[in-house]
Motif scaffolding. Sequence first.
Motif, PDB file in Angstrom:
ATOM      1  N   ASN A   1      21.387  21.650  30.842  1.00  0.00           N
ATOM      2  CA  ASN A   1      22.206  22.319  31.851  1.00  0.00           C
ATOM      3  C   ASN A   1      23.668  22.031  31.556  1.00  0.00           C
ATOM      4  OD1 ASN A   1      19.993  23.317  33.365  1.00  0.00           O
ATOM      5  ND2 ASN A   1      19.731  21.291  34.264  1.00  0.00           N
ATOM      6  N   ALA A   2      24.508  23.050  31.707  1.00  0.00           N
ATOM      7  CA  ALA A   2      25.937  22.902  31.445  1.00  0.00           C
ATOM      8  C   ALA A   2      26.732  23.494  32.602  1.00  0.00           C
ATOM      9  CB  ALA A   2      26.303  23.598  30.140  1.00  0.00           C
ATOM     10  N   HIS A   3      27.996  23.097  32.696  1.00  0.00           N
ATOM     11  CA  HIS A   3      28.887  23.554  33.771  1.00  0.00           C
ATOM     12  C   HIS A   3      30.254  23.863  33.161  1.00  0.00           C
ATOM     13  CE1 HIS A   3      30.401  23.766  37.906  1.00  0.00           C
ATOM     14  NE2 HIS A   3      31.482  23.182  37.437  1.00  0.00           N
ATOM     15  N   MET A   4      30.806  25.008  33.533  1.00  0.00           N
ATOM     16  CA  MET A   4      32.135  25.400  33.052  1.00  0.00           C
ATOM     17  C   MET A   4      33.012  25.739  34.253  1.00  0.00           C
ATOM     18  SD  MET A   4      33.329  28.469  30.448  1.00  0.00           S
ATOM     19  CE  MET A   4      32.306  29.682  31.220  1.00  0.00           C
ATOM     20  N   THR A   5      34.231  25.233  34.242  1.00  0.00           N
ATOM     21  CA  THR A   5      35.231  25.579  35.240  1.00  0.00           C
ATOM     22  C   THR A   5      36.312  26.370  34.519  1.00  0.00           C
ATOM     23  OG1 THR A   5      34.778  23.514  36.394  1.00  0.00           O
ATOM     24  CG2 THR A   5      36.820  24.668  36.980  1.00  0.00           C
ATOM     25  N   TYR A   6      36.719  27.503  35.091  1.00  0.00           N
ATOM     26  CA  TYR A   6      37.655  28.390  34.406  1.00  0.00           C
ATOM     27  C   TYR A   6      38.523  29.140  35.402  1.00  0.00           C
ATOM     28  CZ  TYR A   6      34.290  32.082  35.628  1.00  0.00           C
ATOM     29  OH  TYR A   6      33.461  32.947  36.311  1.00  0.00           O
ATOM     30  N   LEU A   7      39.571  29.785  34.883  1.00  0.00           N
ATOM     31  CA  LEU A   7      40.416  30.667  35.669  1.00  0.00           C
ATOM     32  C   LEU A   7      40.057  32.103  35.316  1.00  0.00           C
ATOM     33  CD1 LEU A   7      43.920  28.966  35.312  1.00  0.00           C
ATOM     34  CD2 LEU A   7      42.317  28.790  37.217  1.00  0.00           C
ATOM     35  N   ASP A   8      39.942  32.965  36.331  1.00  0.00           N
ATOM     36  CA  ASP A   8      39.685  34.379  36.063  1.00  0.00           C
ATOM     37  C   ASP A   8      41.010  35.100  35.829  1.00  0.00           C
ATOM     38  OD1 ASP A   8      40.772  34.807  38.604  1.00  0.00           O
ATOM     39  OD2 ASP A   8      38.848  35.222  39.545  1.00  0.00           O
ATOM     40  N   SER A   9      40.952  36.411  35.595  1.00  0.00           N
ATOM     41  CA  SER A   9      42.162  37.163  35.265  1.00  0.00           C
ATOM     42  C   SER A   9      43.155  37.220  36.425  1.00  0.00           C
ATOM     43  CB  SER A   9      41.805  38.577  34.815  1.00  0.00           C
ATOM     44  OG  SER A   9      41.110  39.260  35.839  1.00  0.00           O
ATOM     45  N   ALA A  10      42.706  36.927  37.654  1.00  0.00           N
ATOM     46  CA  ALA A  10      43.607  36.892  38.802  1.00  0.00           C
ATOM     47  C   ALA A  10      44.183  35.495  39.015  1.00  0.00           C
ATOM     48  CB  ALA A  10      42.869  37.356  40.057  1.00  0.00           C
ATOM     49  N   GLY A  11      43.780  34.526  38.166  1.00  0.00           N
ATOM     50  CA  GLY A  11      44.288  33.168  38.296  1.00  0.00           C
ATOM     51  C   GLY A  11      43.506  32.310  39.271  1.00  0.00           C
ATOM     52  N   HIS A  12      42.362  32.781  39.752  1.00  0.00           N
ATOM     53  CA  HIS A  12      41.538  32.016  40.685  1.00  0.00           C
ATOM     54  C   HIS A  12      40.563  31.135  39.914  1.00  0.00           C
ATOM     55  CE1 HIS A  12      42.489  35.661  43.240  1.00  0.00           C
ATOM     56  NE2 HIS A  12      43.147  34.650  43.801  1.00  0.00           N
ATOM     57  N   GLN A  13      40.375  29.916  40.408  1.00  0.00           N
ATOM     58  CA  GLN A  13      39.452  29.000  39.751  1.00  0.00           C
ATOM     59  C   GLN A  13      38.019  29.392  40.090  1.00  0.00           C
ATOM     60  OE1 GLN A  13      40.496  24.877  39.999  1.00  0.00           O
ATOM     61  NE2 GLN A  13      38.373  24.237  39.844  1.00  0.00           N
ATOM     62  N   GLN A  14      37.166  29.419  39.082  1.00  0.00           N
ATOM     63  CA  GLN A  14      35.761  29.761  39.229  1.00  0.00           C
ATOM     64  C   GLN A  14      34.937  28.680  38.538  1.00  0.00           C
ATOM     65  OE1 GLN A  14      34.857  32.423  41.014  1.00  0.00           O
ATOM     66  NE2 GLN A  14      36.930  33.222  41.225  1.00  0.00           N
ATOM     67  N   ALA A  15      33.636  28.633  38.853  1.00  0.00           N
ATOM     68  CA  ALA A  15      32.733  27.678  38.223  1.00  0.00           C
ATOM     69  C   ALA A  15      31.438  28.386  37.862  1.00  0.00           C
ATOM     70  CB  ALA A  15      32.465  26.507  39.152  1.00  0.00           C
ATOM     71  N   LEU A  16      30.831  27.964  36.765  1.00  0.00           N
ATOM     72  CA  LEU A  16      29.623  28.600  36.273  1.00  0.00           C
ATOM     73  C   LEU A  16      28.651  27.541  35.781  1.00  0.00           C
ATOM     74  CD1 LEU A  16      28.382  31.440  35.529  1.00  0.00           C
ATOM     75  CD2 LEU A  16      29.288  31.022  33.237  1.00  0.00           C
ATOM     76  N   ASP A  17      27.404  27.614  36.245  1.00  0.00           N
ATOM     77  CA  ASP A  17      26.321  26.773  35.749  1.00  0.00           C
ATOM     78  C   ASP A  17      25.482  27.626  34.814  1.00  0.00           C
ATOM     79  OD1 ASP A  17      27.038  24.516  37.242  1.00  0.00           O
ATOM     80  OD2 ASP A  17      25.905  25.213  38.983  1.00  0.00           O
ATOM     81  N   TYR A  18      25.069  27.054  33.677  1.00  0.00           N
ATOM     82  CA  TYR A  18      24.293  27.806  32.701  1.00  0.00           C
ATOM     83  C   TYR A  18      23.476  26.846  31.845  1.00  0.00           C
ATOM     84  CZ  TYR A  18      28.157  26.490  29.608  1.00  0.00           C
ATOM     85  OH  TYR A  18      29.096  25.790  28.904  1.00  0.00           O
TER      86      TYR A  18
END
Length: 87
Positions: A59-76
Amino acid sequence: MNTKAIYAACLFAALNICTLSARAEGNVQAQTYTYGTHLDIQKVLSMTEDAGPDCGVVNAHMTYLDSAGHQQALDYSKFSDHCSDGN
């Protein structure tokens, strides 16, 4: 009111607004990736994975900024970084 006091009050208000938005983005609910999930990734902030000494799916986790500059998180799920080439 003098000019320095007005500037100081404006600066204080701006810092408070930035702090509130940072706190709001810090509580982002992670989305779980599934095939076909639309990803809008402008900048990756961090990537982590479950610890495991063997090669395999983790299991992995990524934290990123979207094109609007909002912080998002993704589990994969992904192959572990402990996998060597060809495995």
